[in-house]
Motif scaffolding. Sequence first.
Motif, short mmCIF file in Angstrom:
data_model
loop_
_atom_site.label_atom_id
_atom_site.label_comp_id
_atom_site.label_asym_id
_atom_site.label_seq_id
_atom_site.Cartn_x
_atom_site.Cartn_y
_atom_site.Cartn_z
N PHE A 25 -4.35 -24.56 -13.72
CA PHE A 25 -3.43 -24.70 -12.77
C PHE A 25 -2.92 -23.23 -11.90
O PHE A 25 -2.73 -23.24 -10.81
CB PHE A 25 -2.06 -25.47 -12.80
CG PHE A 25 -2.19 -26.82 -13.14
CD1 PHE A 25 -2.31 -27.83 -12.09
CD2 PHE A 25 -2.18 -27.45 -14.42
CE1 PHE A 25 -2.56 -29.08 -12.56
CE2 PHE A 25 -2.22 -28.65 -14.71
CZ PHE A 25 -2.44 -29.62 -13.87
N CYS A 26 -3.44 -22.38 -12.84
CA CYS A 26 -2.44 -21.02 -12.25
C CYS A 26 -3.29 -20.43 -11.25
O CYS A 26 -2.59 -19.75 -9.94
CB CYS A 26 -2.86 -20.12 -13.50
SG CYS A 26 -4.61 -19.62 -13.88
N GLU A 27 -4.51 -20.41 -10.84
CA GLU A 27 -5.26 -19.64 -9.85
C GLU A 27 -4.94 -20.41 -8.38
O GLU A 27 -4.63 -19.57 -7.41
CB GLU A 27 -6.80 -19.84 -9.81
CG GLU A 27 -7.17 -18.80 -10.99
CD GLU A 27 -8.71 -19.00 -11.34
OE1 GLU A 27 -9.17 -17.90 -11.65
OE2 GLU A 27 -9.24 -20.14 -11.19
N GLU A 28 -4.49 -21.70 -8.53
CA GLU A 28 -3.99 -22.35 -7.21
C GLU A 28 -2.97 -21.68 -6.81
O GLU A 28 -2.55 -21.67 -5.50
CB GLU A 28 -3.86 -23.90 -7.64
CG GLU A 28 -3.37 -24.71 -6.47
CD GLU A 28 -3.26 -26.20 -6.79
OE1 GLU A 28 -2.71 -26.93 -5.97
OE2 GLU A 28 -3.80 -26.69 -7.84
N ASP A 35 -4.30 -13.53 -16.68
CA ASP A 35 -2.72 -13.50 -16.78
C ASP A 35 -2.07 -14.72 -17.51
O ASP A 35 -1.44 -14.75 -18.25
CB ASP A 35 -2.33 -13.04 -15.61
CG ASP A 35 -2.51 -11.63 -15.32
OD1 ASP A 35 -2.81 -10.92 -16.20
OD2 ASP A 35 -2.34 -11.35 -13.93
N ALA A 36 -2.66 -15.87 -16.97
CA ALA A 36 -2.23 -17.25 -17.50
C ALA A 36 -2.32 -17.33 -18.96
O ALA A 36 -1.63 -17.73 -19.77
CB ALA A 36 -2.89 -18.40 -16.80
N PHE A 37 -3.80 -16.93 -19.37
CA PHE A 37 -4.20 -16.92 -20.84
C PHE A 37 -3.10 -16.03 -21.59
O PHE A 37 -2.71 -16.37 -22.83
CB PHE A 37 -5.29 -16.58 -21.06
CG PHE A 37 -6.55 -17.62 -20.45
CD1 PHE A 37 -6.13 -19.08 -20.48
CD2 PHE A 37 -7.64 -17.15 -20.12
CE1 PHE A 37 -7.04 -19.91 -19.83
CE2 PHE A 37 -8.53 -18.15 -19.71
CZ PHE A 37 -8.22 -19.57 -19.47
N LYS A 38 -2.70 -14.84 -21.03
CA LYS A 38 -1.96 -14.00 -21.82
C LYS A 38 -0.57 -14.45 -21.90
O LYS A 38 0.18 -14.54 -22.96
CB LYS A 38 -1.78 -12.75 -20.98
CG LYS A 38 -3.00 -11.78 -21.06
CD LYS A 38 -2.76 -10.48 -20.36
CE LYS A 38 -3.98 -9.67 -20.13
NZ LYS A 38 -3.70 -8.35 -19.53
N ALA A 59 2.17 -27.04 -19.18
CA ALA A 59 2.47 -27.66 -17.92
C ALA A 59 3.78 -27.22 -17.24
O ALA A 59 3.72 -27.16 -16.06
CB ALA A 59 2.58 -29.33 -18.24
N LEU A 60 4.93 -27.18 -18.06
CA LEU A 60 6.24 -26.62 -17.36
C LEU A 60 5.89 -24.97 -16.74
O LEU A 60 6.43 -25.05 -15.86
CB LEU A 60 7.04 -26.43 -18.59
CG LEU A 60 7.46 -27.65 -19.17
CD1 LEU A 60 8.65 -27.58 -20.21
CD2 LEU A 60 7.91 -28.69 -17.97
N MET A 61 5.00 -24.46 -17.26
CA MET A 61 4.63 -23.10 -16.82
C MET A 61 3.98 -23.33 -15.53
O MET A 61 4.32 -22.63 -14.52
CB MET A 61 3.49 -22.29 -17.65
CG MET A 61 4.29 -21.72 -19.02
SD MET A 61 3.12 -20.80 -19.86
CE MET A 61 3.39 -21.41 -21.44
N ALA A 62 3.10 -24.30 -15.35
CA ALA A 62 2.27 -24.48 -14.02
C ALA A 62 3.49 -25.08 -13.00
O ALA A 62 3.65 -24.68 -11.82
CB ALA A 62 1.50 -25.32 -14.22
N ILE A 63 4.47 -26.06 -13.40
CA ILE A 63 5.42 -26.40 -12.61
C ILE A 63 6.21 -25.18 -12.17
O ILE A 63 6.70 -25.12 -10.97
CB ILE A 63 6.25 -27.54 -13.51
CG1 ILE A 63 5.36 -28.89 -13.57
CG2 ILE A 63 7.63 -27.95 -12.49
CD1 ILE A 63 6.08 -29.78 -14.59
#
Length: 138
Positions: A25-28, A35-38, A59-63
Amino acid sequence: MNRIDEACNLFENGYVCSQAVFGVFCEEFGLSKNDAFKIGACFGSGMRQAEVCGACTGALMAIGLKYGEDKETCNRLSNRFFEEFAKENGSFICRNLLECDISTPEGVKYALDNNLFKEFCPKMVASAVKITEEIFEE
């Protein structure tokens, strides 16, 4: 490849559950996969304590990445995510889902002996992605 397949592929290729879910979800929302993986690295295996499932924390990080400027919306959607995940899977606590405590060597051995990381955890990754997509589509 859809997000569910991509997340399961990431998980099967060595990323922890939180990284796999957050990573699709991060790039969107303007964050690189690297960075998301870190960011997600320490949240797998229920934050290494068999607590909240890492797929849920991803999922909560994406939200949060999408709605983080609105605390009320984040709270509402986080609660909804947990309700949906628990309804679909019986719990959102890692040790309850796996029926073992992977914060212990015995629990990890049990999980490995029973192929939980290969057969069960990808289902949790897929579930978390599906529910997050549903939330984002509203």
